[in-house]
Design an enzyme around this catalytic site. Structure first.
Site, short mmCIF file in Angstrom:
data_model
loop_
_atom_site.label_atom_id
_atom_site.label_comp_id
_atom_site.label_asym_id
_atom_site.label_seq_id
_atom_site.Cartn_x
_atom_site.Cartn_y
_atom_site.Cartn_z
CE LYS A 135 13.44 11.94 -52.67
NZ LYS A 135 14.65 11.91 -53.51
CD GLU A 142 14.77 10.29 -58.20
OE1 GLU A 142 15.56 10.82 -57.38
OE2 GLU A 142 13.64 9.85 -57.87
NE ARG A 189 21.83 10.62 -54.37
CZ ARG A 189 21.22 9.70 -53.65
NH1 ARG A 189 21.91 8.62 -53.24
NH2 ARG A 189 19.95 9.82 -53.32
#
Length: 207
Positions: A129, A41, A45
Site C-alpha cells: 500500500k 476495506e 478507526r
C-alpha cells in the site's frame, strides 16, 4: 484468493470505508457489490469496524471483506477473528509485519518512502500500500519508483478521487487504488444505498 497480487486484481478500486453504525454494514456492502465492486476495506478507526466486518463476512459472501488501518499485532488477531479475509496497514513496524506474516491471509503493508519499500521487499513482500498517496508524491513518486524497483506493485490510497484514479491506474506498478469517495459520509448517514451503488459502478468501470 491466496496472495496480495490476487487481492489487487479483484477490483480497480478498493473502497476504504469508515463505518459509524453497524447496521449500515450489510446494505453498504450489498450496494458496492451491486455496482460491480468485489472487495471492501473496513477501517478499524471506529468501534463499529470489527462488528461491521463480522456482519459483512456472514451476510454478504459476494464481497471480499478486509480490515484497514491495522496498526498493532492485537488488531491483526481481532480482525481475523471477525472474519477479515485480508489486512491493510497505513505503515509497517517490525512487530506489525511479523504479525501480518503469521496471519495466513493476504495483506498490504503500508509504505510511503523508497526506504520503507526496500525494507518490505527485503522481507519478501512485493505488493504494498502506498499511503498517503497524494501527500507523498502521488503518481510522480510512483513513476520514479518503478525505475529502481520494477518488481513492486502498489495500491495507492489517500486523497485519490475518481478523476485522479485514472492517472494512478495507468502506471505499470499500480494494480488498483484505494478510495473513500465511493462511500461518502452523507450517503451513509442517509441510507442512500442507490448513490453508493452508482459510485461503485463508476469505479468498477475504471478497470
Amino acid at each position: 484468493m491466496t496472495t496480495a497480487r490476487e487481492l489487487l486484481a479483484v477490483s480497480p478500486v478498493i473502497p476504504v470505508v469508515v463505518i459509524d453504525e453497524v447496521d449500515h454494514a450489510v446494505p453498504l456492502a450489498k450496494a458496492l457489490a451491486r455496482g460491480g465492486i468485489g472487495v471492501i476495506e473496513v477501517t478499524l478507526r471506529t468501534a463499529a469496524g470489527l462488528p461491521a466486518i463480522e456482519r459483512i463476512a456472514a451476510e454478504v459472501p459476494e464481497i471480499l471483506v478486509g480490515a484497514g488501518t491495522v496498526i498493532t499485532p492485537d488488531q491483526v488477531d481481532a480482525a481475523l477473528k471477525a472474519g477479515s479475509r485480508f489486512l491493510v496497514t497505513p505503515g509497517t513496524t517490525d512487530s506489525l509485519l511479523t504479525a501480518l506474516e503469521g496471519a495466513g491471509v493476504p495483506f498490504l503493508p503500508g509504505a510511503a518512502t523508497i526506504s520503507e519499500a526496500l525494507k518490505l521487499a527485503e522481507r519478501g513482500h512485493d505488493t504494498l500500500k502506498f499511503f498517503p498517496a497524494e501527500q507523498s508524491g502521488g503518481t510522480t513518486f510512483l513513476k520514479a519508483l518503478s525505475g529502481p524497483l520494477p518488481q513492486l506493485r502498489f495500491c495507492p490510497t489517500g486523497g485519490i478521487t475518481v478523476t485522479s484514479a485514472r492517472g494512478y491506474l495507468a502506471l505499470p506498478n499500480v494494480s488498483c487504488v484505494g478510495g473513500s469517495w465511493l462511500t461518502p459520509k452523507a450517503a451513509l448517514a442517509a441510507g442512500d444505498w442507490a448513490a453508493v451503488e452508482k459510485l461503485a459502478a463508476e469505479a468498477a468501470a475504471l478497470g
